[in-house]
Design a protein around this motif. Structure first.
Motif: not given
Length: 320
Positions: A7-10, A56-57, A84-85, A90-91
């Motif tokens: 997961t990419r969070l901002i 996220l990792a 925010w996700d 991005l993917a």
């Protein structure tokens, strides 16, 4: 919210940090989070690193030895709108999914601009004469500034099709500042009396101009914010809104009519579909690096508008 290691969070562009001797507090329109020190310092690092570039990792690894606790906290912050996700942008492997995430972010972030003090005062009828006419003056400067950054974007674009589209948009928008000047003149503010652009207004223009000069794709990424909301924006709604403002602030009715005239021109120009959407529909989804540039541009646009409106309150709020 279910989060995976990828997961990419901002961090929300509206996030504000307050630090004391024993805690770090993150404030956003929908929620606040208090991180108690000393553990909060590591969590703060992870949260501030959430710009979409790390999974996220990786963020969890920045948050110290309690990885399970950090993961739970980051998930809670995503649930309440502090994080925010951006994974879908991005993917995404198809255009529709990528655009859906992009517009979700732009619409959500743009909507929260209206939680700020200027808009709370404006919408409630509590804004002063100086604030209302000051907003109209700074909106004029922002519109003149659009001519500057639109020209930069055309001059520095290397893709013939995108350059042609940008040039057409520039031609449609050029000179619209005169509409605002006419409205201000009808309110008793001649061209010579209009205040100079505030530093916060210049910052907004310079942000857009810098992108226009250096990164065409990122420049296109700003327009999901500028033309938000993607769905439900109608000319009838705009007319109703500015009639309401004219009733709240009758001294500024001609200036409100000028802003509405500008909005009507945008509707007539069918600016509801931004160029980035056309590009993705035509060429397929952006890769992760391209999407990250778009994400950062949209994020920065919201921050610049926050400063723009905060600058109006700071400068004109003390006047009667």
């Amino acid at each position: 919210m279910t989060l995976s290691d990828d997961t990419r969070l901002i961090l929300s562009p509206h996030a504000g940090l307050e630090e004391s001797d024993d805690a770090v507090t993150i404030r956003c329109p929908d929620a606040d989070a208090e991180l108690r020190l000393p553990r909060g310092a590591a969590l703060r690092r992870a949260i501030l690193a959430a710009d979409g570039s790390q999974a996220l990792a990786e963020l969890v690894a920045l948050a110290g030895p309690d990885r399970a606790g950090a993961r739970e906290l980051l998930g809670a912050l995503a649930d309440c709108g502090i994080l925010w996700d951006a994974t879908g942008l991005l993917a995404a492997r198809d255009a529709a999914a990528q655009l859906a995430c992009y517009y979700r972010l732009c619409d959500g972030w743009a909507q929260d601009v209206f939680v700020r003090e200027f808009w709370q005062r404006m919408l409630s009828g509590r804004a002063s004469r100086a604030e209302v006419l000051g907003w109209c003056e700074q909106f004029y400067h922002r519109t003149v500034g659009a001519d500057v950054h639109n020209a930069s974007a055309v001059a520095n674009c290397r893709d013939p099709w995108i350059r042609s589209e940008l040039a057409a948009h520039f031609d449609e928008e050029f000179g619209h500042g005169e509409i605002f000047l006419a409205g201000l003149a009808a309110c008793g503010r001649s061209r010579d009396q209009v205040a100079a652009p505030l530093a916060s207004t210049r910052q907004l223009i310079e942000f857009m101009d810098r992108l226009g000069q250096t990164d065409t794709l990122a420049y296109l990424g700003c327009y999901g914010v500028l033309h938000s909301p993607r769905v439900g924006q109608t000319i009838d709604a705009a007319r109703a809104q500015f009639r309401h403002f004219a009733a709240l602030y009758p001294f500024a009715a001609p200036a409100m009519d000028a802003i509405l005239q500008h909005a009507e021109l945008d509707f007539a120009g069918q600016h509801d579909q931004i160029l980035l959407e056309k590009l993705i529909d035509q060429r397929g989804p952006l890769d992760r690096g391209e999407a990250l540039r778009v994400l950062r541009a949209a994020h920065g646009t919201v921050q610049s508008f926050n400063r723009f409106f905060d600058g109006i309150v700071a400068h004109y709020g003390a006047e009667p």
